[in-house]
Design a protein around this motif. Structure first.
Motif, mmCIF file in Angstrom:
data_model
loop_
_atom_site.group_PDB
_atom_site.id
_atom_site.type_symbol
_atom_site.label_atom_id
_atom_site.label_comp_id
_atom_site.label_asym_id
_atom_site.label_seq_id
_atom_site.Cartn_x
_atom_site.Cartn_y
_atom_site.Cartn_z
ATOM 1 N N LEU A 1 -1.235 9.426 -0.386
ATOM 2 C CA LEU A 1 -1.734 8.359 0.497
ATOM 3 C C LEU A 1 -1.183 8.453 1.922
ATOM 4 O O LEU A 1 -1.322 7.521 2.710
ATOM 5 C CB LEU A 1 -1.428 6.990 -0.124
ATOM 6 N N GLN A 2 -0.572 9.571 2.265
ATOM 7 C CA GLN A 2 -0.073 9.791 3.622
ATOM 8 C C GLN A 2 -1.207 9.582 4.642
ATOM 9 O O GLN A 2 -2.297 10.151 4.508
ATOM 10 C CB GLN A 2 0.472 11.236 3.715
ATOM 11 N N GLY A 3 -0.944 8.653 5.615
ATOM 12 C CA GLY A 3 -1.939 8.420 6.674
ATOM 13 C C GLY A 3 -3.125 7.569 6.247
ATOM 14 O O GLY A 3 -4.057 7.366 7.022
ATOM 15 N N LYS A 4 -3.113 7.063 5.035
ATOM 16 C CA LYS A 4 -4.268 6.282 4.540
ATOM 17 C C LYS A 4 -4.047 4.787 4.750
ATOM 18 O O LYS A 4 -2.975 4.359 5.146
ATOM 19 C CB LYS A 4 -4.489 6.555 3.046
ATOM 20 N N ARG A 5 -5.086 3.997 4.427
ATOM 21 C CA ARG A 5 -5.018 2.528 4.596
ATOM 22 C C ARG A 5 -4.844 1.841 3.253
ATOM 23 O O ARG A 5 -5.544 2.133 2.283
ATOM 24 C CB ARG A 5 -6.321 2.025 5.215
ATOM 25 N N ILE A 6 -3.921 0.877 3.226
ATOM 26 C CA ILE A 6 -3.617 0.145 1.993
ATOM 27 C C ILE A 6 -3.732 -1.357 2.293
ATOM 28 O O ILE A 6 -3.210 -1.817 3.307
ATOM 29 C CB ILE A 6 -2.149 0.392 1.516
ATOM 30 N N ALA A 7 -4.365 -2.108 1.403
ATOM 31 C CA ALA A 7 -4.431 -3.566 1.567
ATOM 32 C C ALA A 7 -3.631 -4.248 0.463
ATOM 33 O O ALA A 7 -3.655 -3.821 -0.693
ATOM 34 C CB ALA A 7 -5.881 -4.046 1.491
ATOM 35 N N THR A 8 -2.930 -5.312 0.846
ATOM 36 C CA THR A 8 -2.129 -6.051 -0.134
ATOM 37 C C THR A 8 -1.780 -7.441 0.382
ATOM 38 O O THR A 8 -1.728 -7.670 1.594
ATOM 39 C CB THR A 8 -0.812 -5.295 -0.451
ATOM 40 N N GLU A 9 -1.519 -8.360 -0.585
ATOM 41 C CA GLU A 9 -1.014 -9.685 -0.207
ATOM 42 C C GLU A 9 0.495 -9.620 0.022
ATOM 43 O O GLU A 9 1.054 -10.496 0.683
ATOM 44 C CB GLU A 9 -1.323 -10.707 -1.310
ATOM 45 N N ALA A 10 1.151 -8.604 -0.545
ATOM 46 C CA ALA A 10 2.613 -8.492 -0.442
ATOM 47 C C ALA A 10 2.973 -7.322 0.473
ATOM 48 O O ALA A 10 3.350 -6.231 0.020
ATOM 49 C CB ALA A 10 3.229 -8.303 -1.828
ATOM 50 N N VAL A 11 2.850 -7.562 1.765
ATOM 51 C CA VAL A 11 3.039 -6.497 2.746
ATOM 52 C C VAL A 11 4.485 -5.981 2.756
ATOM 53 O O VAL A 11 4.722 -4.764 2.828
ATOM 54 C CB VAL A 11 2.637 -6.998 4.162
ATOM 55 N N GLY A 12 5.452 -6.877 2.661
ATOM 56 C CA GLY A 12 6.863 -6.473 2.697
ATOM 57 C C GLY A 12 7.233 -5.562 1.543
ATOM 58 O O GLY A 12 7.832 -4.500 1.741
ATOM 59 N N LEU A 13 6.866 -5.974 0.336
ATOM 60 C CA LEU A 13 7.167 -5.162 -0.854
ATOM 61 C C LEU A 13 6.512 -3.790 -0.744
ATOM 62 O O LEU A 13 7.107 -2.770 -1.095
ATOM 63 C CB LEU A 13 6.619 -5.843 -2.119
ATOM 64 N N THR A 14 5.277 -3.795 -0.252
ATOM 65 C CA THR A 14 4.511 -2.547 -0.169
ATOM 66 C C THR A 14 5.108 -1.606 0.891
ATOM 67 O O THR A 14 5.246 -0.400 0.656
ATOM 68 C CB THR A 14 3.029 -2.863 0.131
ATOM 69 N N ARG A 15 5.481 -2.172 2.039
ATOM 70 C CA ARG A 15 6.111 -1.354 3.094
ATOM 71 C C ARG A 15 7.365 -0.684 2.560
ATOM 72 O O ARG A 15 7.575 0.512 2.763
ATOM 73 C CB ARG A 15 6.533 -2.236 4.274
#
Ligand SMILES: Nc1ncnc2c1ncn2[C@@H]1O[C@H](COP(=O)(O)OP(=O)(O)OP(=O)(O)O)[C@@H](O)[C@H]1O
Ligand SMILES: O=P(O)(O)OC[C@H]1O[C@H](OP(=O)(O)OP(=O)(O)O)[C@H](O)[C@@H]1O
Ligand SMILES: [Mg+2]
Length: 292
Positions: free
Chosen positions: A116-130
């Motif tokens: 997923l390098q350089g790709k777009r990810i959507a989530t409600e939990a941005v902090g955890l995902t980052r």
């Protein structure tokens, strides 16, 4: 009027119904009209507020609420400094943890987070995902989603990070799990100030004990049976129990009464075995609370 009050936050949203039900089984009657965020209860010492699970830990941390129920996921996402009083493993549908997962469409070439390098990810939990992407050394464009996140792949984003319990939303949207970021469950949390207050700490502790007792009883039943003396050992040695089965004499001295608490899931195996081993008068009773 009770002089001492505990301000308690209950989660509005996915966890609301199961939380109200758990409180009912724990012995608290909570009544809320459909649009009221201030439900009333039969415990005068409680001042209850309905608060979104996402925000609960911030209000508890800052002392606006003394305690609250929310998901461990949102406590982590907010990085809140609160006291984790009790882990209560129940979710929206059942008595199990939920998982925050990285998911992609079934036909996506992505096999691991590295893809997923350089790709777009959507989530409600941005902090955890980052944090998760950083820990894996993958740079991706992580954007906040207001919900209905499953609908965003593949047109709007390449992958999502979302919570799953039964897996039915993932299946319905043809998504495949690539990895699990976090296992989460409901938690009773308390603020540091409330925890330092003797009365509030004791009150929170009593609520925790009752909630845990109601949860523990949920999957257990009480089995009672009569056993002839010459079969007693054979009958009791194979039944599980919380500690050891209770054995009492019956008025007829050739017979004993045996009581034990077992997992409901094993009952269908155990009852026929007990009957075969010579037990009689077997009864199964459901339980409301277990305090170990
Ligand atoms: N089946 C489930 N689906 C979603 N969240 C669940 C489920 N079971 C338990 N939870 C927990 O409920 C909390 C989600 O509550 P939150 O208020 O964030 O959203 P919501 O109740 O799903 O509201 P919305 O309908 O706006 O999405 C999280 O802590 C999550 O772990
Ligand atoms: O694995 P499952 O049992 O299907 O549960 C998970 C689903 O429940 C939640 O959705 P919610 O109802 O909160 O709607 P939302 O997508 O708008 O947040 C979550 O975001 C998933 O979509
Ligand atoms: Mg949701």
């Amino acid at each position: 009027m009770a002089s001492n009050k505990l301000v308690l936050g209950l989660p509005k949203g996915s966890l609301q119904e199961s939380t109200f039900e758990l409180f009912r089984r724990a012995g608290f009657k909570i009544k809320g009209t459909s649009r009221s965020y201030f439900p009333s209860s039969d415990d005068e010492e409680l001042d209850i507020r309905l608060i979104r699970a996402q925000e609960m830990s911030r209000y508890v941390e800052h002392g606006m609420l003394d305690a609250g129920l929310t998901g461990l996921d949102w406590v982590r996402e907010n990085g809140s400094d609160v006291v984790a009083v009790a882990d209560l493993v129940y979710a929206k549908q059942g008595m199990r943890p939920v998982r925050w997962v990285l998911a992609v469409p079934n036909d996506s070439p992505v096999r691991s987070v590295a893809d997923l390098q350089g790709k777009r990810i959507a989530t409600e939990a941005v902090g955890l995902t980052r944090k998760y992407f950083e820990a894996n050394g993958v740079e991706a464009d992580i954007e906040f989603s207001w919900g209905a996140t499953e609908a965003k792949v593949p047109e709007l984003v390449d992958a999502i990070v979302d919570v799953t319990e039964t897996g039915s939303s993932l299946r319905a949207n043809n998504l495949r799990i690539v990895d699990t970021l976090l296992e989460s469950h409901t938690q009773l949390i308390a603020g540091r100030d409330a925890w330092a207050d003797e009365w509030k700490k004791a009150k929170i502790g009593r609520i925790a004990l009752l909630l845990k007792a109601a949860l523990a009883a949920d999957s257990k039943v009480l089995l009672k049976l009569n056993a002839p003396g010459d079969r007693l050992t054979q009958i009791t040695e194979n039944i599980p129990s919380l500690h050891a089965p209770t054995i009492n004499n019956l008025a007829d001295e050739a017979w004993y009464s045996v009581e034990t608490v077992v997992d409901e899931s094993v009952v269908r195996e155990i009852i026929p075995d007990l009957k075969e081993a010579g037990a009689e008068g077997i009864i199964e009773l459901s339980l409301n609370k277990i305090v170990e």
